[in-house]
Design an enzyme around this catalytic site. Structure first.
Site, PDB file in Angstrom:
ATOM      1  N   ASP A  88     -11.799  19.210  27.328  1.00 37.36           N
ATOM      2  CA  ASP A  88     -11.896  17.749  27.221  1.00 37.36           C
ATOM      3  C   ASP A  88     -12.507  17.228  28.522  1.00 37.36           C
ATOM      4  O   ASP A  88     -12.191  17.746  29.596  1.00 37.36           O
ATOM      5  CB  ASP A  88     -10.504  17.135  27.009  1.00 37.36           C
ATOM      6  CG  ASP A  88     -10.561  15.758  26.366  1.00 37.36           C
ATOM      7  OD1 ASP A  88     -10.056  15.611  25.238  1.00 37.36           O
ATOM      8  OD2 ASP A  88     -11.131  14.825  26.991  1.00 37.36           O
ATOM      9  N   PHE A 144     -10.263   8.690   6.869  1.00 35.97           N
ATOM     10  CA  PHE A 144     -10.192   7.242   6.631  1.00 35.97           C
ATOM     11  C   PHE A 144      -9.403   6.646   7.811  1.00 35.97           C
ATOM     12  O   PHE A 144      -9.689   7.020   8.941  1.00 35.97           O
ATOM     13  CB  PHE A 144      -9.663   6.979   5.213  1.00 35.97           C
ATOM     14  CG  PHE A 144     -10.777   7.191   4.198  1.00 35.97           C
ATOM     15  CD1 PHE A 144     -11.329   8.469   3.996  1.00 35.97           C
ATOM     16  CD2 PHE A 144     -11.349   6.133   3.510  1.00 35.97           C
ATOM     17  CE1 PHE A 144     -12.405   8.665   3.127  1.00 35.97           C
ATOM     18  CE2 PHE A 144     -12.414   6.317   2.634  1.00 35.97           C
ATOM     19  CZ  PHE A 144     -12.945   7.587   2.448  1.00 35.97           C
ATOM     20  N   ASN A 145      -8.470   5.727   7.622  1.00 41.91           N
ATOM     21  CA  ASN A 145      -7.857   5.080   8.801  1.00 41.91           C
ATOM     22  C   ASN A 145      -6.638   5.858   9.278  1.00 41.91           C
ATOM     23  O   ASN A 145      -5.592   5.829   8.635  1.00 41.91           O
ATOM     24  CB  ASN A 145      -7.497   3.638   8.471  1.00 41.91           C
ATOM     25  CG  ASN A 145      -8.738   2.781   8.333  1.00 41.91           C
ATOM     26  OD1 ASN A 145      -9.625   3.077   7.534  1.00 41.91           O
ATOM     27  ND2 ASN A 145      -8.839   1.745   9.137  1.00 41.91           N
ATOM     28  N   GLY A 184     -19.707  -6.119  10.221  1.00 40.33           N
ATOM     29  CA  GLY A 184     -19.764  -4.726   9.768  1.00 40.33           C
ATOM     30  C   GLY A 184     -18.551  -4.272   8.980  1.00 40.33           C
ATOM     31  O   GLY A 184     -18.515  -3.135   8.519  1.00 40.33           O
ATOM     32  N   TYR A 218      -6.522  11.231  20.922  1.00 43.74           N
ATOM     33  CA  TYR A 218      -5.417  10.857  20.018  1.00 43.74           C
ATOM     34  C   TYR A 218      -5.212  11.915  18.930  1.00 43.74           C
ATOM     35  O   TYR A 218      -4.130  12.512  18.809  1.00 43.74           O
ATOM     36  CB  TYR A 218      -5.728   9.475  19.419  1.00 43.74           C
ATOM     37  CG  TYR A 218      -4.867   9.076  18.245  1.00 43.74           C
ATOM     38  CD1 TYR A 218      -3.474   9.248  18.270  1.00 43.74           C
ATOM     39  CD2 TYR A 218      -5.437   8.504  17.105  1.00 43.74           C
ATOM     40  CE1 TYR A 218      -2.694   8.871  17.190  1.00 43.74           C
ATOM     41  CE2 TYR A 218      -4.665   8.117  16.033  1.00 43.74           C
ATOM     42  CZ  TYR A 218      -3.291   8.305  16.078  1.00 43.74           C
ATOM     43  OH  TYR A 218      -2.519   7.934  15.003  1.00 43.74           O
ATOM     44  N   TYR A 277     -22.300   4.681  14.681  1.00 44.45           N
ATOM     45  CA  TYR A 277     -21.199   5.659  14.746  1.00 44.45           C
ATOM     46  C   TYR A 277     -21.216   6.540  13.489  1.00 44.45           C
ATOM     47  O   TYR A 277     -21.227   7.770  13.572  1.00 44.45           O
ATOM     48  CB  TYR A 277     -19.852   4.938  14.892  1.00 44.45           C
ATOM     49  CG  TYR A 277     -18.684   5.835  14.606  1.00 44.45           C
ATOM     50  CD1 TYR A 277     -18.469   6.984  15.366  1.00 44.45           C
ATOM     51  CD2 TYR A 277     -17.805   5.561  13.558  1.00 44.45           C
ATOM     52  CE1 TYR A 277     -17.410   7.833  15.080  1.00 44.45           C
ATOM     53  CE2 TYR A 277     -16.743   6.397  13.275  1.00 44.45           C
ATOM     54  CZ  TYR A 277     -16.555   7.533  14.035  1.00 44.45           C
ATOM     55  OH  TYR A 277     -15.517   8.377  13.745  1.00 44.45           O
TER      56      TYR A 277
END
Ligand code: UFG
Length: 332
Positions: free
Chosen positions: A31, A169-170, A284, A11, A141
């Site tokens: 990849d 971050f996101n 979590g 992505y 992770y």
């Protein structure tokens, strides 16, 4: 410059490849296609299918190609999966970094930019999080990414390989021309999951918990558009090209949105109803994660150009155009 992009069919990797080509760089992609999609790359790209942990394979690529710098995206990145299968994460993420540094040292390549994560910080009460906060990951992770950071830190001292670690971050959103976007199988991230409802792929959104210590009780996250994020990678390469020291930067917007706010923005963008139920908390999940991005702005001269509406609208545009992902195989 000649950039080797490891994990370039994923992505974020594929969005970086697009941006780096637009900036007139020469790109070579590696990849193993375990989670990436060949169709997310331009057809004429120089592409090697193989695993970064495979010494012979990686040595062969370094022998054949002229490489000025590496940008390393290869990693497994699902927090929940890492709790169940930690060794999978240490094997892929940590061993991959070791093999890569060995090859870089052998072939005298001295610059690398790589993906780290907000998950290295663990839980903190005081927001926004600056890069000097303590790192106490609460899942394998995050721990694997912290190991990677340490591998690069000591390899700088030993072999003179300069690195920039980018703590994401996101990340969400898609390319503004709608050609590439976020395709995971299974999908676990909030924004693509919310959009699956108006796409008629699921009948409702389940929000995981509404009893967190936040303004509306749902978790707060810091969302950053994938194109703003990939632009920071090019700035990080410039930074290394200028002979600067190794460094670590947060990449976030310094703005938090609750899960309910994301839902409401998605309703506005799609102009469709999105039914919602409140489910149990997901193990979590910290209450709130917001980045300080001052360091990246000051040192890298990074600018954030896209807001939450653009994040959701570019993702919506992509998913409407590609309702079945890239349509290649079972990964889609
Ligand atoms: N959420 C829901 N319902 C869903 C999916 C997600 O309520 O169906 C919630 C989550 O519980 C969380 C928020 O939406 O509160 C965001 O969840 P994501 O899975 O989209 O993202 P995370 O914050 O869990 O994880 C992201 C990256 C990780 C990285 C982490 C750093 O995906 O790789 O940020 O904290 F490690």
């Amino acid at each position: 410059m000649n950039i080797l992009v490891l994990g370039g069919a994923g992505y974020i990797g594929s969005h970086f490849v697009k941006k780096a080509l637009e900036a007139n760089n020469q790109i070579i992609v590696i990849d193993n296609l375990s989670t990436g999609h060949k169709k997310s790359l331009p057809q004429n790209i120089k592409f090697y299918q193989g695993d970064v942990r495979d010494e012979k394979f990686i040595d062969n690529v370094f022998k054949k190609e002229k490489i000025d710098a590496c940008v390393h995206f290869c990693a497994f990145s699902l927090v929940g999966e890492s709790m169940k299968d930690p060794l999978k994460y240490f094997d892929n993420n940590v061993i991959g970094a070791i093999r890569l540094v060995e090859a870089m040292a052998k072939h005298n390549i001295k610059k690398i930019v790589f993906s780290s994560t907000a998950a290295v910080y663990g839980s903190h009460d005081k927001m926004p999080i600056t890069e000097d906060y303590s790192t106490e990951p609460t899942n394998p992770y995050g721990e694997s990414k912290l190991f990677m950071e340490k591998i690069f830190k000591w390899s700088d001292l030993a072999y003179g390989i300069k690195y920039v670690s980018l703590r994401y971050f996101n990340v969400a959103g898609a390319a503004s021309d709608g050609t590439i976007g976020e395709v995971h199988n299974p999908e676990t991230h909030l924004i693509p999951i919310v959009l699956e409802v108006p796409l008629n792929k699921r009948d409702k959104l389940t929000i995981f918990g509404d009893d967190y210590k936040t303004k509306d009780g749902t978790c707060i996250r810091d969302y950053i558009h994938v194109e703003d994020l990939t632009e920071a990678h090019l700035l990080a390469l410039d930074y290394l090209n200028k002979g600067n020291e190794s460094n670590i930067f947060n990449l976030g917007s310094q703005t938090g949105y609750s899960n309910l706010e994301i839902l409401n923005t998605a309703k506005k963008v799609t102009e469709k109803p999105i039914p919602v139920v409140i489910g149990d908390r997901r193990p979590g999940d910290p209450d709130m994660l917001i980045a300080s991005n001052q360091k990246a702005k000051e040192v890298l001269r990074w600018e954030i150009k896209r807001d939450i509406k653009q994040i959701i609208s570019t993702a919506w545009q992509f998913h409407q155009k590609h309702p079945n992902g890239y349509g290649e195989d079972e990964n889609d």
